[in-house]
Scaffold this motif. Structure first.
Motif, PDB file in Angstrom:
ATOM      1  N   ARG A 137      34.909 -30.411   2.129  1.00 40.73           N
ATOM      2  CA  ARG A 137      34.420 -30.871   3.434  1.00 40.73           C
ATOM      3  C   ARG A 137      35.421 -30.589   4.552  1.00 40.73           C
ATOM      4  O   ARG A 137      36.262 -29.717   4.440  1.00 40.73           O
ATOM      5  CB  ARG A 137      34.033 -32.355   3.392  1.00 40.73           C
ATOM      6  N   GLN A 138      35.333 -31.370   5.628  1.00 38.65           N
ATOM      7  CA  GLN A 138      36.149 -31.051   6.800  1.00 38.65           C
ATOM      8  C   GLN A 138      36.450 -32.336   7.570  1.00 38.65           C
ATOM      9  O   GLN A 138      35.997 -33.421   7.191  1.00 38.65           O
ATOM     10  CB  GLN A 138      35.390 -30.069   7.695  1.00 38.65           C
ATOM     11  N   GLY A 139      37.194 -32.210   8.643  1.00 36.93           N
ATOM     12  CA  GLY A 139      37.488 -33.347   9.516  1.00 36.93           C
ATOM     13  C   GLY A 139      38.209 -34.450   8.768  1.00 36.93           C
ATOM     14  O   GLY A 139      39.027 -34.192   7.880  1.00 36.93           O
ATOM     15  N   SER A 140      37.856 -35.702   9.089  1.00 42.98           N
ATOM     16  CA  SER A 140      38.605 -36.835   8.537  1.00 42.98           C
ATOM     17  C   SER A 140      38.358 -37.009   7.037  1.00 42.98           C
ATOM     18  O   SER A 140      39.196 -37.574   6.338  1.00 42.98           O
ATOM     19  CB  SER A 140      38.238 -38.116   9.289  1.00 42.98           C
ATOM     20  N   ASP A 141      37.218 -36.533   6.523  1.00 41.07           N
ATOM     21  CA  ASP A 141      36.944 -36.664   5.081  1.00 41.07           C
ATOM     22  C   ASP A 141      37.817 -35.749   4.239  1.00 41.07           C
ATOM     23  O   ASP A 141      38.165 -36.063   3.106  1.00 41.07           O
ATOM     24  CB  ASP A 141      35.479 -36.297   4.771  1.00 41.07           C
ATOM     25  N   LEU A 142      38.154 -34.608   4.805  1.00 42.19           N
ATOM     26  CA  LEU A 142      38.840 -33.570   4.030  1.00 42.19           C
ATOM     27  C   LEU A 142      40.123 -34.078   3.376  1.00 42.19           C
ATOM     28  O   LEU A 142      40.371 -33.817   2.192  1.00 42.19           O
ATOM     29  CB  LEU A 142      39.127 -32.371   4.934  1.00 42.19           C
ATOM     30  N   ALA A 143      40.906 -34.836   4.115  1.00 44.83           N
ATOM     31  CA  ALA A 143      42.191 -35.292   3.578  1.00 44.83           C
ATOM     32  C   ALA A 143      41.990 -36.129   2.317  1.00 44.83           C
ATOM     33  O   ALA A 143      42.659 -35.918   1.303  1.00 44.83           O
ATOM     34  CB  ALA A 143      42.951 -36.084   4.635  1.00 44.83           C
ATOM     35  N   ASN A 144      41.029 -37.059   2.358  1.00 45.15           N
ATOM     36  CA  ASN A 144      40.762 -37.900   1.179  1.00 45.15           C
ATOM     37  C   ASN A 144      40.298 -37.067  -0.007  1.00 45.15           C
ATOM     38  O   ASN A 144      40.785 -37.228  -1.116  1.00 45.15           O
ATOM     39  CB  ASN A 144      39.660 -38.928   1.487  1.00 45.15           C
ATOM     40  N   TYR A 145      39.337 -36.190   0.243  1.00 44.64           N
ATOM     41  CA  TYR A 145      38.765 -35.413  -0.867  1.00 44.64           C
ATOM     42  C   TYR A 145      39.806 -34.444  -1.440  1.00 44.64           C
ATOM     43  O   TYR A 145      39.854 -34.222  -2.648  1.00 44.64           O
ATOM     44  CB  TYR A 145      37.525 -34.641  -0.410  1.00 44.64           C
ATOM     45  N   ALA A 146      40.626 -33.879  -0.572  1.00 49.47           N
ATOM     46  CA  ALA A 146      41.645 -32.925  -1.054  1.00 49.47           C
ATOM     47  C   ALA A 146      42.700 -33.652  -1.886  1.00 49.47           C
ATOM     48  O   ALA A 146      43.110 -33.170  -2.943  1.00 49.47           O
ATOM     49  CB  ALA A 146      42.282 -32.202   0.130  1.00 49.47           C
ATOM     50  N   TYR A 149      29.328 -36.374  -6.337  1.00 48.19           N
ATOM     51  CA  TYR A 149      30.787 -36.499  -6.221  1.00 48.19           C
ATOM     52  C   TYR A 149      31.366 -36.699  -7.627  1.00 48.19           C
ATOM     53  O   TYR A 149      31.345 -37.799  -8.168  1.00 48.19           O
ATOM     54  CB  TYR A 149      31.146 -37.674  -5.320  1.00 48.19           C
ATOM     55  N   SER A 150      31.886 -35.614  -8.184  1.00 49.38           N
ATOM     56  CA  SER A 150      32.329 -35.681  -9.583  1.00 49.38           C
ATOM     57  C   SER A 150      33.818 -35.453  -9.779  1.00 49.38           C
ATOM     58  O   SER A 150      34.337 -35.706 -10.872  1.00 49.38           O
ATOM     59  CB  SER A 150      31.553 -34.663 -10.425  1.00 49.38           C
ATOM     60  N   ALA A 151      34.529 -34.995  -8.745  1.00 43.94           N
ATOM     61  CA  ALA A 151      35.943 -34.628  -8.951  1.00 43.94           C
ATOM     62  C   ALA A 151      36.763 -35.743  -9.614  1.00 43.94           C
ATOM     63  O   ALA A 151      37.527 -35.461 -10.545  1.00 43.94           O
ATOM     64  CB  ALA A 151      36.583 -34.186  -7.631  1.00 43.94           C
ATOM     65  N   PRO A 152      36.613 -37.017  -9.213  1.00 45.57           N
ATOM     66  CA  PRO A 152      37.476 -38.039  -9.813  1.00 45.57           C
ATOM     67  C   PRO A 152      37.167 -38.346 -11.282  1.00 45.57           C
ATOM     68  O   PRO A 152      37.983 -38.964 -11.945  1.00 45.57           O
ATOM     69  CB  PRO A 152      37.208 -39.292  -8.948  1.00 45.57           C
TER      70      PRO A 152
END
Ligand code: NCD
Ligand code: ZN
Length: 332
Positions: A18-27, A260-263
Motif C-alpha cells: 500500500r501507500q501513505g500512512s498505511d505503508l509503514a505499518n504493513y512494511a 491480509y495474510s502476511a502476519p
C-alpha cells in the motif's frame, strides 16, 4: 513430536504494501516475517515509472530498512525500452499485468492483452519477468482463471523465452497447465488458496475477510493447489498476495477484495506442510525456487519457529487478518 523448526528466512514474491500512512505499518509487519519481498504496484497513482519506483522503494525502506525489496511496475500502457531499462536499474524485477476491472485498483488495467505485446516483447528482450493476474473479466466469477489460460498459452507461443509467473494460482486447470508448460512458466501459491474454498467466503455466513481475487474456489481446485505446493516442483513457489484493506473498506457496500495474510502466512504454511508430512519441502517453497526463478541469491539467514499455540488477533494494523480469532500452532 516436533517442537521446533529452523527455516531459511522466507521470501514473499507477491505482497501489497500500500501507500501513505498505511505503508509503514504493513512494511514493518512484512519485515517481521520475510527477508525479501516483491512489492506489487497497484497503488493510486500506480508505480509505473523510474521515478515512482525509486520513491516507492525509498518509502518502504524508510519503514523497514532491513527488508530486501524487489519492485514491480504496472503494465497499463506501452513502455519504451529506455523506460524499462531505467526501472530495471532501480530495482524492478517484474512487470505486473492486471486485466481491466478484475481486482483492487485495476480501473486502469488492460482491456486486451495483445495491445501491450510491444512492451511484452521488450520484457522478453531485457529478461524482465511478466507477472500475471490471470483472470478473464467477462467470465463467470469462479471460472475467470480457467478462461484466462488461453491468453497464457498464447503468450508462451509468442514469447518463448519470456519468464512468466501466473500469480496466486487457484484452480485445477491452471495448476495442470503450469505443470505442462515449459520451465520458464511458473506460478505463485498463497497460504489462503491452500486452506480456503468458496464455502469459507459465502458458505455458512458471509466472511468478507476471506474475499479475494481470484476467489477461493471448489474443494477440487484447492486440493490441486495443495498438490502443486507439496509436489516439490520448482515451478511452484510462495507469494502471500497479502492485500490488507482497513476493516471499514471490507465490511461495507461493495467491499474490497484482498486478504491480509502476511502476519500469519508462515505459521499457516508450517502447519499445512506438517499435516501432509512434507516439511522437508518447505524451505524450497518459501526461500528457494522463487529466488532461483527471479535470479537473485538464495537466502542464507535462518529463523527458528516453535510449536506453541497462539490466537490470531481480531485485527492487526486496522485490518482483519486471515484466520482472525483462530488458534495457530506455530510461531517465531
Ligand atoms: C489485491 C489488492 O487488494 O491489492 N486483492 C486481491 O484480492 N488479491 C489485488 C490482487 O492481487 O488481485
Ligand atoms: Zn496481489
Amino acid at each position: 513430536m516436533l517442537k521446533q523448526l529452523t527455516l531459511p528466512l522466507p521470501d514473499d514474491f507477491h505482497i501489497h504494501l500500500r501507500q501513505g500512512s498505511d505503508l509503514a505499518n504493513y512494511a514493518k509487519r512484512a519485515a517481521e516475517q520475510f527477508g525479501r519481498v516483491l512489492a506489487m504496484p497497484n497503488t493510486e497513482p500506480p508505480i509505473n515509472s523510474a521515478e515512482t519506483v525509486k520513491k516507492y522503494k525509498e518509502e518502504i525502506l524508510a519503514a523497514a530498512p532491513n527488508l530486501d525489496v524487489l519492485l514491480t511496475f504496472k503494465l497499463n500502457k506501452n513502455y519504451t525500452e529506455q523506460e524499462l531499462l531505467a526501472m530495471q536499474k532501480n530495482g524492478v524485477a517484474a512487470a505486473k499485468y492486471y486485466p481491466f476491472g478484475v481486482t483492487t485498483n485495476s480501473q486502469d488495467g488492460v482491456s486486451k492483452i495483445e495491445d501491450i505485446y510491444p512492451t511484452i516483447s521488450l520484457l522478453e528482450k531485457l529478461d524482465l519477468v511478466l507477472s500475471l493476474h490471470g483472470e478473464e473479466l467477462d467470465a463467470y466469477c469462479l471460472d475467470r482463471e480457467r478462461e484466462f489460460l488461453k491468453h497464457l498459452e498464447k503468450l508462451c507461443r509468442e514469447f518463448p523465452k519470456l519468464r512468466i509467473v501466473l500469480e496466486h494460482v487457484s484452480t485445477l486447470e491452471a495448476v495442470e497447465r503450469i505443470f505442462d508448460l515449459p520451465q520458464n512458466i511458473v506460478a505463485t501459491i498463497t497460504a489462503h488458496h491452500l486452506i480456503l474454498t468458496i464455502d469459507d467466503v459465502i458458505g455458512a455466513s458471509l466472511k468478507p475477510q476471506n474475499f479475494c481475487k481470484p476467489l477461493p474456489n471448489s474443494p477440487q481446485d484447492r486440493d490441486a493447489v495443495r498438490r502443486a505446493a507439496f509436489s516439490g516442483n520448482r515451478k511452484f513457489f510462495f507469494g502471500t498476495d497479502s492485500a490488507p484493506h482497513p476493516l471499514e473498506k471490507k465490511e461495507c457496500l461493495g467491499g474490497a477484495a484482498g486478504i491480509y495474510s502476511a502476519p500469519v502466512a508462515i505459521p499457516i504454511l508450517i502447519e499445512e506442510f506438517e499435516k501432509e508430512n512434507k516439511l522437508d519441502l518447505l524451505p524450497n517453497f518459501i526461500a528457494g525456487f522463487g529466488a532461483d526463478f527471479y535470479k537473485v541469491p538464495r537466502q542464507t539467514k535462518t529463523v527458528a519457529y516453535i510449536k506453541e499455540e497462539w490466537q490470531v488477533p481480531k485485527t492487526i494494523d486496522g485490518a482483519v487478518p486471515l484466520r482472525a480469532g483462530e488458534i495457530l500452532k506455530w510461531q517465531k
